[in-house]
Design a protein around this motif. Sequence first.
Motif, PDB file in Angstrom:
ATOM      1  N   GLY A  77      21.708  -7.527   3.135  1.00  0.00           N
ATOM      2  CA  GLY A  77      20.721  -7.529   4.214  1.00  0.00           C
ATOM      3  C   GLY A  77      21.312  -6.999   5.502  1.00  0.00           C
ATOM      4  O   GLY A  77      22.455  -6.516   5.540  1.00  0.00           O
ATOM      5  N   TYR A  78      20.524  -7.082   6.561  1.00  0.00           N
ATOM      6  CA  TYR A  78      20.935  -6.585   7.874  1.00  0.00           C
ATOM      7  C   TYR A  78      20.751  -7.673   8.930  1.00  0.00           C
ATOM      8  O   TYR A  78      19.750  -8.415   8.919  1.00  0.00           O
ATOM      9  N   ILE A 135      16.773   2.582   4.222  1.00  0.00           N
ATOM     10  CA  ILE A 135      16.606   3.945   4.724  1.00  0.00           C
ATOM     11  C   ILE A 135      16.245   3.941   6.206  1.00  0.00           C
ATOM     12  O   ILE A 135      16.635   4.835   6.960  1.00  0.00           O
ATOM     13  N   ALA A 136      15.516   2.936   6.657  1.00  0.00           N
ATOM     14  CA  ALA A 136      15.122   2.873   8.062  1.00  0.00           C
ATOM     15  C   ALA A 136      16.263   2.453   8.983  1.00  0.00           C
ATOM     16  O   ALA A 136      16.381   2.956  10.108  1.00  0.00           O
ATOM     17  N   LEU A 137      17.129   1.545   8.527  1.00  0.00           N
ATOM     18  CA  LEU A 137      18.104   0.925   9.431  1.00  0.00           C
ATOM     19  C   LEU A 137      19.497   1.553   9.381  1.00  0.00           C
ATOM     20  O   LEU A 137      20.312   1.285  10.274  1.00  0.00           O
ATOM     21  N   GLU A 138      19.789   2.360   8.373  1.00  0.00           N
ATOM     22  CA  GLU A 138      21.104   2.991   8.327  1.00  0.00           C
ATOM     23  C   GLU A 138      21.202   4.107   9.374  1.00  0.00           C
ATOM     24  O   GLU A 138      20.324   4.968   9.457  1.00  0.00           O
ATOM     25  N   ARG A 141      30.481 -10.460   3.512  1.00  0.00           N
ATOM     26  CA  ARG A 141      31.289  -9.609   4.380  1.00  0.00           C
ATOM     27  C   ARG A 141      30.350  -8.908   5.362  1.00  0.00           C
ATOM     28  O   ARG A 141      29.354  -8.312   4.953  1.00  0.00           O
ATOM     29  N   VAL A 142      30.644  -9.013   6.635  1.00  0.00           N
ATOM     30  CA  VAL A 142      29.792  -8.404   7.659  1.00  0.00           C
ATOM     31  C   VAL A 142      30.460  -7.128   8.162  1.00  0.00           C
ATOM     32  O   VAL A 142      31.621  -7.139   8.577  1.00  0.00           O
ATOM     33  N   PRO A 191      24.382  -1.418  16.844  1.00  0.00           N
ATOM     34  CA  PRO A 191      24.142  -2.848  17.042  1.00  0.00           C
ATOM     35  C   PRO A 191      23.663  -3.606  15.809  1.00  0.00           C
ATOM     36  O   PRO A 191      23.764  -4.843  15.756  1.00  0.00           O
ATOM     37  N   ILE A 192      23.130  -2.907  14.807  1.00  0.00           N
ATOM     38  CA  ILE A 192      22.618  -3.584  13.610  1.00  0.00           C
ATOM     39  C   ILE A 192      23.745  -3.687  12.585  1.00  0.00           C
ATOM     40  O   ILE A 192      24.396  -2.695  12.253  1.00  0.00           O
ATOM     41  N   LEU A 193      23.989  -4.885  12.072  1.00  0.00           N
ATOM     42  CA  LEU A 193      25.122  -5.160  11.194  1.00  0.00           C
ATOM     43  C   LEU A 193      24.671  -5.204   9.734  1.00  0.00           C
ATOM     44  O   LEU A 193      23.539  -5.597   9.427  1.00  0.00           O
TER      45      LEU A 193
END
Length: 276
Positions: free
Chosen positions: A159-160, A243-246, A190-191, A270-272
């Motif tokens: 997840g993100y 696909i949207a968040l990478e 693992r983050v 900023p998105i992990l």
Amino acid sequence: MSFIKEYFNKRNFTYFEYSHGGPPEIDYIRHSTFDINDGRQSLGIQNTFSFIQEGLNGKDNYIDNVERRVKGQMTGMFGLLQFSYNHKDEIKTLVKNERKKLINGEASNLVAIQLDHFPDGCKLELPLLSYFSNSDTVVTVTDYRPIVKSIYYVERPKGYLVPKSLTEIIQWANKHTLTYSDCKITEDDRVEQYYISKIDSMDFERDTIVNPIVEVKVIPNGLTEDDYIFILTNQLKNNLIIIALEPKSMLGLVTYKKFEYLLKQGENYPILRVIN
């Protein structure tokens, strides 16, 4: 395709698979886009049986043959309905099983986030009407690229983690009815965080889009969990989320002006990512 061709021919209509690009010998010809904002792909990415039918509209052409055009559109719609009815059990089973893979996290471990059109060695015989002679003609296209292949993959994450301060992302998640929760990180997680070392560009179907150069680093334990929401990928819109968040996704949010602020050279994205 063979079914619909026969269906049209029996009813004295012609059709051709949507082909975009060119002109021939100047630029390549491909079939429709693989962008997920397209009418088929926005549903197809959820493992739905999805098609789109193109036809001449009523504004750009004379109306002397509008009845014929309308009947052609109607014939195509009836043909799709007939095919779907003939194969209803197979289609329903296929969609059910493939959607279950997304929801249960059983899909492929790799997700394509950059793609391109490639040739397969074939030439395209393109039936056209010659304005010069007003007769049917066939143009042979040598630079024909019917195959879509991945040129960059990422590992499918658990997840993100989205900072709650990124209200536009949370609004986007709500509009797409994504399931998310408060941040919960286990010892097995693992983050990862991307560092944007450079912002380059690339070609996407003859448009220029961003292509950041990224470095991956592992975030040590100690995140303030109250600062994030957790978007789990194990849901129907599994592929869409990734696909949207990478940041390197050529179909990602960062390619839109509203979200371009997420990419800043020399700073962290900023998105992990959470990897189990």
